[in-house]
Write an enzyme that holds these catalytic residues in place. Structure first.
Site, PDB file in Angstrom:
ATOM      1  CG  HIS A 199      35.174  63.689  30.415  1.00 11.28           C
ATOM      2  ND1 HIS A 199      35.412  62.361  31.341  1.00 11.28           N
ATOM      3  CD2 HIS A 199      34.675  64.145  31.592  1.00 11.28           C
ATOM      4  CE1 HIS A 199      35.453  62.415  32.258  1.00 11.28           C
ATOM      5  NE2 HIS A 199      34.931  63.638  32.807  1.00 11.28           N
ATOM      6  CD  GLU A 200      33.093  68.599  32.270  1.00 16.73           C
ATOM      7  OE1 GLU A 200      32.648  67.832  32.854  1.00 16.73           O
ATOM      8  OE2 GLU A 200      35.120  67.505  32.639  1.00 16.73           O
ATOM      9  CG  HIS A 219      30.138  64.408  33.102  1.00 17.64           C
ATOM     10  ND1 HIS A 219      29.624  63.216  34.580  1.00 17.64           N
ATOM     11  CD2 HIS A 219      31.159  64.471  33.449  1.00 17.64           C
ATOM     12  CE1 HIS A 219      30.975  63.084  34.659  1.00 17.64           C
ATOM     13  NE2 HIS A 219      31.872  63.582  34.506  1.00 17.64           N
ATOM     14  CD  GLU A 245      34.757  60.654  35.362  1.00 14.12           C
ATOM     15  OE1 GLU A 245      34.135  62.000  35.975  1.00 14.12           O
ATOM     16  OE2 GLU A 245      35.339  61.394  35.091  1.00 14.12           O
TER      17      GLU A 245
END
Ligand code: ZN
EC number: 3.4.17.19
Length: 502
Positions: free
Chosen positions: A265-266, A269, A295
């Site tokens: 997930h990170e 970003h 997001e």
């Protein structure tokens, strides 16, 4: 292509960027490697830096110069867009008094501190007056925005986190969520199929988890010259520069999967930041990217890549080699475990299917707060009633109910909805990508660069020069439509739980 600004404006950007870099570096240090004892001092120095930056940014003489400069810029140029976004941003602090700003900052610090205590004691009543005070101050402050027209205060908040979003658009979005997802969740509950994910809850030494994380980072082709991974309590990503992304994760001995998906997930970003047009560095065209836009990219990687069968097929041999404990778990079983759905109370632990309902609940409550219709005395009951209505579960304590998230204690109204909207953007982007790329095959073959390059060319390089809604429309050839999201979820979970769609 480099943006061309007047020297005074370029210097303004450079100075602000230096303050930003200093603060971001200190923040990352504080929450990763700094000893706890150093935090009060670095926090105080960060507050000083942010005051200095605020002065530079809002210096009246400079602001007047920027306004005049704006008039000279070619219509439709990126330079004009940058300066326009900058002036919009400045307008809020120009219209409010410094006393009001300081009172708001104070209320925010107080509320966050009280929230920590209240959560620990599961005592909403103790937090209530601080929450109410902070919300009232935040709302009053936000009314200084040039976008406030007299009766659209929640719109102003929503727009601040995702440009050009408003209550009407979110209402339409959540209407689809509300109609389509709860029936499926109920059917899953009735289906009787239980997925046992005990294998993922076994305890694994953190050193072993770290080693496997390196395998996953290699698979994702994370560039070690531009991205570093640290550990922290609540994972975040910090953007120090175009070539310096700091991602963080958290390891738990008995939550093996959580660290992996959190890193993926990170990295989503970070990848977005890495692939934005470099010429935008230090400008609002880069900083101005909305939260839902961001997001959408983290959840794209987490949900559409990290939870996919093809991803785990590719990484299964390494998994079994490093964790022979998984020898008796097939890829199919593993993927079922990774995607299992169960209505529960805590948002951050929610599965992909029930997640948007956690957000819907917050959205309905936030609307009341923003519009001055919230009865703070009964907020915990309202919260519990909505959980019962949409998810069929009811919190027994404030800690597992209304006090679970930090956002409101920071005065962040309008932030939550971006999480669900981001997931929905991701689903429509994924559908568009699949028309051009055989994603499954690419993942099986470990050719992650095909996916990252596509994202760069079609999504990332625009950064904040377009809204994510505009980008979604560009890549898919039609306006944003939440049905891509709910149909993706319905399809995935009907198959997983062998439910007949009607
Ligand atoms: Zn995120």
């Amino acid at each position: 292509m480099k943006l061309q600004f007047e020297p005074f404006y370029q210097e303004y950007l450079d100075v602000l960027a230096a303050y930003d870099l200093a603060s971001a570096t200190m923040y990352t240090d504080q929450w990763t490697v700094a000893p706890k004892g150093g935090i009060p001092n670095s926090s105080a120095k960060m507050a000083t830096l942010s005051k200095l930056a605020f002065k530079v940014e809002n210096d009246p003489e400079t602001v007047e110069k920027i306004k005049a400069y704006y008039q000279t810029l070619p219509e439709g140029s990126l330079e004009q867009k940058e300066v326009k976004m900058r002036l919009d941003e400045l307008a809020l602090s120009q219209n409010a008094s410094i006393e009001e700003f300081e009172a708001l900052t104070k209320a925010r610090n107080e509320a966050e501190y009280q929230w920590h205590q209240a959560k620990e004691n599961s005592d909403y009543a103790a937090f209530k007056p601080y929450l109410k005070d902070l919300m009232e101050k935040s709302i009053a402050y936000q009314k200084h925005s040039p976008k406030f027209t007299g009766n659209n205060i929640y719109d102003v908040f929503l727009d601040a986190y995702e440009p050009e979003m408003n209550e009407e658009k979110y209402d339409a979005f959540f209407q689809v969520i509300k109609e389509e997802l709860p029936p499926l969740i109920q059917k899953i509950q009735k289906s009787g199929k239980k997925i046992d994910d005990q294998a993922l809850r076994e305890e694994f030494a953190i050193e072993r988890q770290e080693k496997f994380m390196n395998t996953i980072m290699d698979y994702l082709q994370v560039d070690p010259d531009r991205v570093s991974l640290g550990t922290t309590e609540h994972p975040f990503t910090n953007f120090l520069s175009h070539n310096d992304m700091r991602i963080t994760t958290h390891y738990y001995p008995n939550r093996f999967l959580s660290a992996i998906l959190s890193t993926v997930h990170e990295y989503g970003h970070a990848l977005y930041g890495l692939q934005m047009n470099e010429a935008f560095e230090g400008t609002m065209l880069n900083h101005g990217v909305g939260s839902a836009a961001h997001e959408s990219q983290s959840r794209f990687l987490e949900n559409h890549i990290g939870r996919s069968k093809a991803f785990w097929e590719a990484n299964y041999p390494a998994l079994v080699e490093q964790f022979p404990e998984f020898e008796n778990v097939s890829v199919d079983e593993l993927v079922d475990m990774i995607n299992l759905s169960k209505p529960d109370l805590i948002r951050t632990e929610a599965d992909e299917l029930t997640y948007p309902l956690h957000i819907l609940i917050r959205y309905e409550l936030e609307k009341k707060i923003a519009n001055g219709e919230m009865d703070y005395d009964t907020l915990p009951e309202q919260w519990a009633d909505l959980y019962e209505k949409y998810l069929g579960v009811r919190p027994k304590t404030d800690a597992e109910g209304v006090l679970q998230d930090v956002h409101w204690s920071n005065g962040y109204l309008g932030y939550f909805p971006t999480y669900a909207l981001g997931s929905a953007y991701a689903a429509q982007i994924f559908a568009a990508m699949q028309k051009q790329i055989d994603v499954e095959q690419v993942l099986k073959e470990g050719k992650m660069e095909v996916i990252t390059n596509w994202l760069k060319d079609n999504v990332h390089h625009y950064a904040g020069s377009k809204t994510m809604a505009e980008i979604v429309e560009l890549v898919s050839g039609e306006p944003f439509d939440p049905h891509y999201y709910v149909n993706y979820l319905k399809d995935k979970y009907s198959k997983l739980y062998q439910i007949q769609e009607d």
